[in-house]
Scaffold this motif. Structure first.
Motif, PDB file in Angstrom:
ATOM      1  N   ALA A 200      -1.830  -1.128   0.536  1.00 31.73           N
ATOM      2  CA  ALA A 200      -0.453  -1.510   1.013  1.00 31.73           C
ATOM      3  C   ALA A 200       0.433  -1.601  -0.057  1.00 31.73           C
ATOM      4  O   ALA A 200       0.384  -1.911  -1.229  1.00 31.73           O
ATOM      5  N   ALA A 203       2.081  -6.526  -0.277  1.00 31.81           N
ATOM      6  CA  ALA A 203       1.318  -7.581   0.228  1.00 31.81           C
ATOM      7  C   ALA A 203       1.905  -8.977  -0.190  1.00 31.81           C
ATOM      8  O   ALA A 203       2.099  -9.091  -1.226  1.00 31.81           O
ATOM      9  N   ALA A 213       2.209  -7.551   5.089  1.00 33.76           N
ATOM     10  CA  ALA A 213       1.796  -6.400   4.526  1.00 33.76           C
ATOM     11  C   ALA A 213       2.691  -5.053   5.101  1.00 33.76           C
ATOM     12  O   ALA A 213       3.224  -5.160   5.904  1.00 33.76           O
ATOM     13  N   ILE A 215       4.636  -1.052   4.649  1.00 39.09           N
ATOM     14  CA  ILE A 215       4.422   0.206   4.361  1.00 39.09           C
ATOM     15  C   ILE A 215       5.844   0.602   3.749  1.00 39.09           C
ATOM     16  O   ILE A 215       6.808   0.531   4.671  1.00 39.09           O
ATOM     17  N   LEU A 237      -3.421   0.304   8.308  1.00 38.77           N
ATOM     18  CA  LEU A 237      -2.986  -1.277   7.588  1.00 38.77           C
ATOM     19  C   LEU A 237      -3.365  -2.107   8.991  1.00 38.77           C
ATOM     20  O   LEU A 237      -3.836  -3.490   8.603  1.00 38.77           O
ATOM     21  N   TRP A 245      -8.198  -9.847   3.121  1.00 39.74           N
ATOM     22  CA  TRP A 245      -7.706  -9.383   4.705  1.00 39.74           C
ATOM     23  C   TRP A 245      -8.689 -10.141   5.672  1.00 39.74           C
ATOM     24  O   TRP A 245      -9.613 -10.590   5.423  1.00 39.74           O
ATOM     25  N   LEU A 251       3.083  -6.996   9.959  1.00 32.40           N
ATOM     26  CA  LEU A 251       3.107  -5.713   9.288  1.00 32.40           C
ATOM     27  C   LEU A 251       4.653  -5.085   9.446  1.00 32.40           C
ATOM     28  O   LEU A 251       5.231  -5.345  10.279  1.00 32.40           O
TER      29      LEU A 251
END
Length: 342
Positions: A200, A203, A213, A215, A237, A245, A251
């Protein structure tokens, strides 16, 4: 029990984007010279590491990114004048861009400018501040630096883009009650015998649990947000496993050049089995030596690739001339009912 096949997520995405790029990086193990277009991502990632490091005292991401640039120039053994000139350039660029980025200067319809450098206001202020002269001087001082750049995009433009990303960044704030990690690892068991490993970009951990997390996308253009739940990186992800996790973290997709971001519900991402067709195609392609260059259909996307010089030369030869046509197996002809005997 047979050990699972472990694949790097970046390698799979690399092959899916351009098989030849995968070949140069992962099979030929060629490390390309850094390009000016790659410097914003490199320095901003470095800046994020510094900014969220609990042992550093940067008050802003911009300060951390500026420090990353200074260290990069020192690594290149550039003249002291180049370091000072780039630092001054970044300060002036940030001052001119600030009204665009904080919403003081907007388009007539009230929306922000996506490319402030193309506006009349920016051009007039940049000319008055002497940014054009500074860019030319920076290019002259960095002629011997180990970086490939063109007249249109020099390290000065790269620094300007890094400044824009740093100023537009609206990521999680530092908090003594939570830990923020850059490049946090995870695993995805796609199917029996296949495991993907990825990271990731960012995080956020509370205790030992990942609660958010992210991107980070450094591509010039932002994709359609409605299509993000089906992006393979998002799918991976959403199904992440490993240390920290296991819950359902928030996300976040963040487009770094524009600062736009959105939350993606974990349940909204596609099922991990979506990877199977891509993995199957990638594995078969790699094993059978199928490396079709993207320049065969979209050369305009190849110009900024660090491997562009390996795929096409100045005399017009390109990697298409090296493909072995005898290695291609003809596809079987499928006949429709009623075509028998024709």
């Amino acid at each position: 029990m047979t050990a699972p096949m472990v694949l790097e997520l970046t390698a799979v995405l690399e092959y899916a984007a351009c098989p030849m790029r995968y070949w140069w990086r992962c099979r030929a193990h060629i490390v390309p010279p850094p390009t000016a277009s790659a410097l914003p991502e490199r320095t901003v990632r470095d800046g994020l590491q510094r900014f969220y490091d609990t042992h550093t005292l940067f008050s802003s991401l911009l300060g951390a990114v500026t420090a990353a640039w200074q260290d990069l120039l020192t690594e290149w053994d550039c003249p002291d004048g180049a370091v000072k000139l780039l630092t001054d350039y970044a300060k002036i660029e940030e001052r001119i861009l600030r009204p665009f980025l904080d919403g003081s200067i907007l388009r007539r319809d009230g929306t922000p400018y996506q490319v402030p450098r193309m506006t009349r206001v920016y051009k007039e202020q940049a000319q008055a501040a002497g940014l054009g002269r500074m860019r030319r001087e920076i290019a002259r001082l960095l002629q011997k630096a180990p970086v490939v750049f063109t007249e249109k995009y020099t390290p000065a433009e790269a620094l300007g883009d890094a400044v824009i990303m740093a100023v537009r960044y609206q990521g999680p704030s530092r908090d003594p009650f939570r830990e923020i990690r850059v490049d946090y690892p995870f695993r995805v068991p796609v199917s029996e015998g296949i495991v993907l490993e990825g990271k990731a970009d960012l995080a956020v951990l509370e205790g030992e649990k990942v609660v958010q997390a992210e991107i980070h996308d450094y591509a010039p253009r932002s994709p359609l947000f409605s299509a993000l739940p089906h992006h393979l990186a998002v799918v991976a992800l959403a199904a992440a496993e490993g240390v920290g996790w296991g819950g359902e973290p928030i996300l976040v997709y963040r487009h770094m050049p524009t600062g736009r971001w959105t939350k993606i519900p974990p349940e909204g991402a596609a099922d991990p089995s979506r990877f199977l067709p891509v993995l199957t195609a990638a594995i078969r392609g790699v094993r059978c030596g199928v490396f079709l260059p993207r320049l065969a259909v979209a050369e305009y996307r190849c110009v900024d690739c660090p491997y562009y010089g390996l795929c096409i030369t100045q005399d017009g030869m390109d990697v298409l001339d090296d493909l072995d046509a005898t290695a291609v197996t003809p596809l079987p002809v499928r006949r429709r009912k009623g075509d028998e005997g024709r």
